[in-house]
Motif scaffolding. Structure first.
Motif, PDB file in Angstrom:
ATOM      1  N   MET A   1     -46.226  28.155  37.192  1.00 59.71           N
ATOM      2  CA  MET A   1     -46.543  29.038  38.318  1.00 59.71           C
ATOM      3  C   MET A   1     -46.771  28.234  39.594  1.00 59.71           C
ATOM      4  O   MET A   1     -46.292  28.599  40.669  1.00 59.71           O
ATOM      5  CB  MET A   1     -47.806  29.858  38.018  1.00 59.71           C
ATOM      6  CG  MET A   1     -47.607  30.914  36.952  1.00 59.71           C
ATOM      7  SD  MET A   1     -48.976  32.094  36.912  1.00 59.71           S
ATOM      8  CE  MET A   1     -50.374  31.028  36.683  1.00 59.71           C
ATOM      9  N   ALA A   2     -47.532  27.148  39.447  1.00 64.14           N
ATOM     10  CA  ALA A   2     -47.833  26.322  40.624  1.00 64.14           C
ATOM     11  C   ALA A   2     -46.552  25.760  41.234  1.00 64.14           C
ATOM     12  O   ALA A   2     -46.348  25.818  42.450  1.00 64.14           O
ATOM     13  CB  ALA A   2     -48.792  25.196  40.252  1.00 64.14           C
ATOM     14  N   LYS A   3     -45.670  25.244  40.372  1.00 58.56           N
ATOM     15  CA  LYS A   3     -44.454  24.627  40.914  1.00 58.56           C
ATOM     16  C   LYS A   3     -43.504  25.686  41.454  1.00 58.56           C
ATOM     17  O   LYS A   3     -42.812  25.463  42.453  1.00 58.56           O
ATOM     18  CB  LYS A   3     -43.764  23.794  39.819  1.00 58.56           C
ATOM     19  CG  LYS A   3     -42.575  22.960  40.311  1.00 58.56           C
ATOM     20  CD  LYS A   3     -42.968  21.949  41.374  1.00 58.56           C
ATOM     21  CE  LYS A   3     -41.926  20.865  41.645  1.00 58.56           C
ATOM     22  NZ  LYS A   3     -40.640  21.300  42.120  1.00 58.56           N
ATOM     23  N   ALA A   4     -43.483  26.860  40.835  1.00 64.13           N
ATOM     24  CA  ALA A   4     -42.625  27.938  41.331  1.00 64.13           C
ATOM     25  C   ALA A   4     -43.034  28.316  42.755  1.00 64.13           C
ATOM     26  O   ALA A   4     -42.203  28.437  43.651  1.00 64.13           O
ATOM     27  CB  ALA A   4     -42.704  29.151  40.412  1.00 64.13           C
ATOM     28  N   TRP A   5     -44.333  28.497  42.950  1.00 64.12           N
ATOM     29  CA  TRP A   5     -44.805  28.900  44.288  1.00 64.12           C
ATOM     30  C   TRP A   5     -44.678  27.750  45.284  1.00 64.12           C
ATOM     31  O   TRP A   5     -44.150  27.903  46.379  1.00 64.12           O
ATOM     32  CB  TRP A   5     -46.261  29.388  44.217  1.00 64.12           C
ATOM     33  CG  TRP A   5     -46.809  29.819  45.544  1.00 64.12           C
ATOM     34  CD1 TRP A   5     -47.226  29.006  46.553  1.00 64.12           C
ATOM     35  CD2 TRP A   5     -46.975  31.160  46.023  1.00 64.12           C
ATOM     36  NE1 TRP A   5     -47.667  29.763  47.623  1.00 64.12           N
ATOM     37  CE2 TRP A   5     -47.518  31.077  47.322  1.00 64.12           C
ATOM     38  CE3 TRP A   5     -46.732  32.431  45.467  1.00 64.12           C
ATOM     39  CZ2 TRP A   5     -47.828  32.216  48.081  1.00 64.12           C
ATOM     40  CZ3 TRP A   5     -47.045  33.563  46.234  1.00 64.12           C
ATOM     41  CH2 TRP A   5     -47.580  33.444  47.518  1.00 64.12           C
ATOM     42  N   ALA A   6     -45.181  26.582  44.878  1.00 64.96           N
ATOM     43  CA  ALA A   6     -45.249  25.464  45.826  1.00 64.96           C
ATOM     44  C   ALA A   6     -43.848  25.006  46.250  1.00 64.96           C
ATOM     45  O   ALA A   6     -43.653  24.590  47.388  1.00 64.96           O
ATOM     46  CB  ALA A   6     -46.039  24.303  45.223  1.00 64.96           C
ATOM     47  N   SER A   7     -42.889  25.066  45.337  1.00 63.67           N
ATOM     48  CA  SER A   7     -41.530  24.642  45.699  1.00 63.67           C
ATOM     49  C   SER A   7     -40.999  25.473  46.854  1.00 63.67           C
ATOM     50  O   SER A   7     -40.434  24.951  47.813  1.00 63.67           O
ATOM     51  CB  SER A   7     -40.578  24.804  44.505  1.00 63.67           C
ATOM     52  OG  SER A   7     -40.894  23.866  43.507  1.00 63.67           O
TER      53      SER A   7
ATOM     54  N   ALA B   1     -40.666  17.779  51.640  1.00 56.19           N
ATOM     55  CA  ALA B   1     -40.818  19.037  50.902  1.00 56.19           C
ATOM     56  C   ALA B   1     -39.529  19.410  50.175  1.00 56.19           C
ATOM     57  O   ALA B   1     -39.561  19.940  49.049  1.00 56.19           O
ATOM     58  CB  ALA B   1     -41.235  20.164  51.852  1.00 56.19           C
ATOM     59  N   GLN B   2     -38.404  19.129  50.789  1.00 57.75           N
ATOM     60  CA  GLN B   2     -37.127  19.426  50.119  1.00 57.75           C
ATOM     61  C   GLN B   2     -37.000  18.630  48.831  1.00 57.75           C
ATOM     62  O   GLN B   2     -36.600  19.163  47.789  1.00 57.75           O
ATOM     63  CB  GLN B   2     -35.955  19.090  51.055  1.00 57.75           C
ATOM     64  CG  GLN B   2     -35.831  20.013  52.258  1.00 57.75           C
ATOM     65  CD  GLN B   2     -35.335  21.394  51.874  1.00 57.75           C
ATOM     66  OE1 GLN B   2     -34.498  21.546  50.999  1.00 57.75           O
ATOM     67  NE2 GLN B   2     -35.863  22.411  52.527  1.00 57.75           N
ATOM     68  N   LEU B   3     -37.320  17.347  48.882  1.00 58.08           N
ATOM     69  CA  LEU B   3     -37.194  16.508  47.696  1.00 58.08           C
ATOM     70  C   LEU B   3     -38.222  16.893  46.634  1.00 58.08           C
ATOM     71  O   LEU B   3     -37.910  16.970  45.447  1.00 58.08           O
ATOM     72  CB  LEU B   3     -37.351  15.029  48.085  1.00 58.08           C
ATOM     73  CG  LEU B   3     -36.098  14.252  48.514  1.00 58.08           C
ATOM     74  CD1 LEU B   3     -35.129  14.105  47.339  1.00 58.08           C
ATOM     75  CD2 LEU B   3     -35.378  14.854  49.686  1.00 58.08           C
ATOM     76  N   ASP B   4     -39.448  17.152  47.077  1.00 61.83           N
ATOM     77  CA  ASP B   4     -40.498  17.560  46.128  1.00 61.83           C
ATOM     78  C   ASP B   4     -40.145  18.887  45.465  1.00 61.83           C
ATOM     79  O   ASP B   4     -40.409  19.103  44.284  1.00 61.83           O
ATOM     80  CB  ASP B   4     -41.848  17.720  46.857  1.00 61.83           C
ATOM     81  CG  ASP B   4     -42.563  16.388  47.038  1.00 61.83           C
ATOM     82  OD1 ASP B   4     -42.040  15.360  46.558  1.00 61.83           O
ATOM     83  OD2 ASP B   4     -43.643  16.384  47.664  1.00 61.83           O
ATOM     84  N   SER B   5     -39.584  19.760  46.257  1.00 63.56           N
ATOM     85  CA  SER B   5     -39.232  21.077  45.733  1.00 63.56           C
ATOM     86  C   SER B   5     -38.196  20.958  44.628  1.00 63.56           C
ATOM     87  O   SER B   5     -38.288  21.628  43.588  1.00 63.56           O
ATOM     88  CB  SER B   5     -38.714  21.943  46.882  1.00 63.56           C
ATOM     89  OG  SER B   5     -38.207  23.149  46.377  1.00 63.56           O
ATOM     90  N   ALA B   6     -37.208  20.111  44.838  1.00 64.57           N
ATOM     91  CA  ALA B   6     -36.142  19.963  43.838  1.00 64.57           C
ATOM     92  C   ALA B   6     -36.607  19.176  42.609  1.00 64.57           C
ATOM     93  O   ALA B   6     -36.067  19.347  41.514  1.00 64.57           O
ATOM     94  CB  ALA B   6     -34.946  19.246  44.482  1.00 64.57           C
ATOM     95  N   PHE B   7     -37.610  18.336  42.785  1.00 63.44           N
ATOM     96  CA  PHE B   7     -38.062  17.416  41.739  1.00 63.44           C
ATOM     97  C   PHE B   7     -38.600  18.179  40.521  1.00 63.44           C
ATOM     98  O   PHE B   7     -39.455  19.062  40.664  1.00 63.44           O
ATOM     99  CB  PHE B   7     -39.151  16.510  42.343  1.00 63.44           C
ATOM    100  CG  PHE B   7     -39.761  15.526  41.385  1.00 63.44           C
ATOM    101  CD1 PHE B   7     -38.973  14.722  40.565  1.00 63.44           C
ATOM    102  CD2 PHE B   7     -41.136  15.395  41.312  1.00 63.44           C
ATOM    103  CE1 PHE B   7     -39.553  13.807  39.695  1.00 63.44           C
ATOM    104  CE2 PHE B   7     -41.725  14.485  40.445  1.00 63.44           C
ATOM    105  CZ  PHE B   7     -40.930  13.690  39.636  1.00 63.44           C
ATOM    106  N   LEU B   8     -38.105  17.873  39.345  1.00 68.38           N
ATOM    107  CA  LEU B   8     -38.501  18.501  38.074  1.00 68.38           C
ATOM    108  C   LEU B   8     -38.271  20.006  38.067  1.00 68.38           C
ATOM    109  O   LEU B   8     -38.949  20.750  37.353  1.00 68.38           O
ATOM    110  CB  LEU B   8     -39.970  18.194  37.744  1.00 68.38           C
ATOM    111  CG  LEU B   8     -40.331  16.715  37.571  1.00 68.38           C
ATOM    112  CD1 LEU B   8     -41.840  16.559  37.351  1.00 68.38           C
ATOM    113  CD2 LEU B   8     -39.546  16.077  36.418  1.00 68.38           C
ATOM    114  N   GLY B   9     -37.301  20.448  38.832  1.00 71.12           N
ATOM    115  CA  GLY B   9     -36.945  21.865  38.828  1.00 71.12           C
ATOM    116  C   GLY B   9     -37.494  22.586  40.042  1.00 71.12           C
ATOM    117  O   GLY B   9     -38.670  22.480  40.353  1.00 71.12           O
ATOM    118  N   ALA B  10     -36.612  23.310  40.723  1.00 75.97           N
ATOM    119  CA  ALA B  10     -37.023  24.060  41.910  1.00 75.97           C
ATOM    120  C   ALA B  10     -37.642  25.393  41.497  1.00 75.97           C
ATOM    121  O   ALA B  10     -37.819  25.679  40.311  1.00 75.97           O
ATOM    122  CB  ALA B  10     -35.828  24.257  42.837  1.00 75.97           C
TER     123      ALA B  10
END
Lengths: 378, 326
Positions: free
Chosen positions: B264-270, B302-311
């Protein structure tokens, strides 16, 4: 940071769950009158069980619950599929406003029948030409002997047809700036001069009313917080508006989402990646809504005031509920749009969410100006 | 329930914010974009014990938790700091939570002290901090396994984010024996926290700018269209913070909830990290599109972090899968 319940919170929840299991609210009956009677009866049962005013101080007949316990209370009510108590406006808005601004006599007179649902309260704030710009309201009150004579029109007054008392804000001085000439009254609804007309919404139901007030009389002792002080008193009411209710709504959202996911799984729609993506998004939003609401409460408990997150919850809730009900129309298909379907009702009702209790546009203005400190909008 | 940082955690946050404001200005970030990581800053962070903040004391760390780590990462994101911190703490988490005793003894003290640099990511994908890393952990996101790959085999890659070094590592290497799931989830939480920090900085810079910048004789921040975009940025930030802190808390206190919380965190934060930093460029107007204005560093990271380990989409799919009725 500790997101598990404290022992006290757990005990509170367990006691409530036990009580709810022994006192199931039952099924919502058909028809407006029956629905109201059901909610009134439900509040009486809550009152007898000592659960009607959980957030009210003990001295006023409440349970003196903390903010977190109040949130737990509404969450559990939602989980038990209980209705909101009939006098929800009195419990959440009227009572707390009186506790701040009322005289001892007023508190003694009005608080007990709020709790017991003997006297129902409604809220007479909005007018046809005073919605978001509430202070522009035109309802006039003029002095007449030892009382007041009031004329004007109010709108969006839910429960007016069942109410004994109306929290009425009226203009008592037209010659001063608009925020300064207002007074907060308690108006007796049981008089000929007050006419209630149901306002049919886009759902076809009439949850709200128009109020036509023609020379209604209000005695002087029913002024709350002093003549000319109505804006401040009204703000107290408005600030209380969503304090605990948010958690009730959040649980409702969760239940709707669970229903939709079950239907999507049963129909195979869940295997469509486009549907799965949107349901995943709704899950994330619903959870973040709950978490953010808890953060807001914790901030108030710890620091005495909400952090910036507090102002976002209602906005996120209304957006999410609208997205959810719209997705249901896609997942369930056109069947969801046929008359009498629960999803059809939810879809239509959700359009009101971003208007009632502060439009999303106004909430964004408030966030920008009061939280982010941007200059006043033009 | 108390969903606010403790006094100690706030102290860590305050200290980090102050230190990075002094040591990692955008001038430093800009210099690092040209010359590589800020070695002086990295040494200072190591002396303070930051890389080992969440590593057990037995392995040379400070023995604090995932929440404290998230607090630091949010601040490092806020500063857009150019250090190998993220890769190092992710590698350490993987070895601590999925490695054998021998593997822990071999790598953790060095990683916790910052004497060894680490990186973590999927094989063949862009991996932050991989070039120059001594310990390169490759994770299989589907199988939830991990291995320590040959660090010399890392192939550096130039990306749109020059404030951090990226590379690709091959699959294979020395397997970590345990379930790598918790390590992957902790990595998701950590990078989500960094995204929250980037978004918060984007918001703060934008608010300052639109209060100052005048058009039509008034600050542009008086326009509702501008205000509403800023309000949306706050929702992006605060929603991400709620989700990241909650997920970080579950990592140590309620691990059963970690997989869903992390997704959930990565889905939102990405998505929120991307949209908030994009809004910052928009709210800065023409100047926001220039190299000189610093908001683009935030957008790129943010673009790279978003893509990292799945967007976002990948994690929404995972959320749906994890909550599917049985």
């Amino acid at each position: 940071m500790d997101l598990s319940y404290t022992e006290r919170e757990r005990a509170f929840r367990d006691e409530l769950r036990e009580w709810l299991a022994a006192n199931p609210p039952g099924e919502r009956p058909q028809g407006e009158e029956a629905d109201y009677a059901w909610r009134r009866d439900w509040q009486r049962r809550l009152h007898e069980g000592g659960w009607a005013g959980v957030h009210w101080p003990v001295e006023y007949g409440g349970r003196g619950a903390s903010l977190m316990e109040t949130a737990i209370f509404f969450e559990e009510l939602g989980r038990a599929r209980a209705p909101l108590p009939a006098n929800v406006l009195g419990l959440l808005l009227g009572g707390p406003t009186l506790m701040v601004w009322g005289t001892e006599e007023q508190k003694d007179r009005y608080l007990p029948p709020i709790l017991s649902a003997q006297e129902i309260w409604c809220q007479g704030f909005s007018e046809p030409d005073a919605g978001s710009d509430l202070a522009a309201l035109k309802t006039r009150a003029r002095r007449d002997g030892d009382g007041w004579v009031v004329s004007g029109q109010k709108v969006w007054t839910s429960g007016a047809q069942f109410s004994k008392w109306c929290m009425l804000v009226a203009r008592t001085d037209p010659d001063v700036p608009k925020h300064k000439g207002l007074t907060y009254f308690l108006m007796d609804m049981e008089q000929e001069a007050v006419q209630v007309r149901p306002l049919v919404q886009i759902t076809g139901e009439a949850d709200f009313n128009e109020l036509f007030v023609e020379e209604a009389r209000i005695p002087d002792e029913n002024v709350i917080g002093g003549v000319g002080n109505g804006w401040k008193v009204a703000l107290t009411t408005l600030m209380n508006e969503r304090a605990g209710l948010g958690f009730f709504l959040q649980v409702r959202l969760r239940q709707l989402l669970d229903e939709l996911v079950e239907q999507a799984a049963a129909s195979g729609a869940l295997d469509d990646p486009r549907v799965a993506d949107r349901l995943g998004d709704l899950h994330v939003r619903t959870e973040i809504l709950r978490l953010t609401a808890y953060r807001g409460l914790s901030a108030i408990e710890q620091y005495g005031q909400p952090g910036p997150e507090g102002s976002l919850v209602k906005w996120l809730w209304s957006d999410t509920n609208q997205m959810l009900t719209q997705l249901a129309a896609d997942v369930v298909g056109p069947e969801a749009l046929t008359a009498g379907r629960p999803w059809a009702y939810e879809l239509l009702r959700a359009r009101g969410n971003s208007i009632e209790g502060g439009t999303t546009e106004i909430l964004k203005n408030i966030v920008a100006e009061r939280v982010l400190g941007l200059p006043r909008a033009r | 329930m108390r969903f606010t940082l403790t006094d100690d955690q706030r102290e860590i946050q305050r200290t980090a914010r102050d230190l990075l404001a002094n040591r990692s200005s955008f001038e430093k970030v800009r210099a690092a974009a040209e010359q590589g990581p800020d070695e002086a800053l990295w040494r200072e962070l190591c002396e303070l014990g930051w890389p080992g903040i969440a590593v057990a004391e037995a392995h040379g760390g400070q023995g604090l938790g995932a929440v404290e780590l998230a607090v630091l990462l949010e601040e490092l994101g806020y500063a857009c700091a150019a250090t190998p911190f993220l890769g190092t703490v992710l590698a350490a988490a993987a070895i601590e939570h999925a490695g054998s005793d021998a593997q822990r003894e071999r790598w953790l003290p060095g990683l916790a002290a910052g004497e060894l640099r680490g990186a973590l990511g999927a094989p063949g994908e862009l991996m932050p901090d991989a070039p120059g890393a001594n310990v390169v952990v490759v994770v299989d996101l589907a199988q939830r396994t991990a291995a320590v790959a040959d660090a010399d085999a890392v192939e550096p890659v130039q990306t749109i984010d020059p404030t951090r070094r990226y590379g690709r590592a091959p699959a294979g290497g020395e397997p970590l024996e345990g379930d790598a799931g918790p390590a992957i989830d902790r990595a998701l939480v950590a990078v989500s926290a960094e995204l929250v920090g980037l978004a918060q900085r984007a918001l703060d810079m934008s608010v300052e700018y639109v209060k100052e910048r005048k058009q039509f004789g008034v600050p542009v921040g008086t326009f509702q269209a501008v205000q509403h975009r800023a309000a949306q940025m706050l929702l992006d930030v605060e929603g991400g913070r709620s989700a990241a802190l909650y997920a970080a808390w579950t990592a140590d206190a309620d691990p059963q909830r970690l997989p869903l919380a992390a997704a959930m965190a990565k889905a939102w934060a990405s998505d929120a990290g991307r949209s908030a930093t994009a809004s910052a460029i928009q709210l800065h107007g023409g100047i926001g599109f220039t190299w000189e204005a610093d908001v683009h560093w935030l957008f790129k990271r943010a673009q790279l972090d978003s893509a990292f380990l799945g967007a976002g989409a990948a994690h929404r799919a995972r959320v749906t899968a994890l909550t599917r009725p049985t």
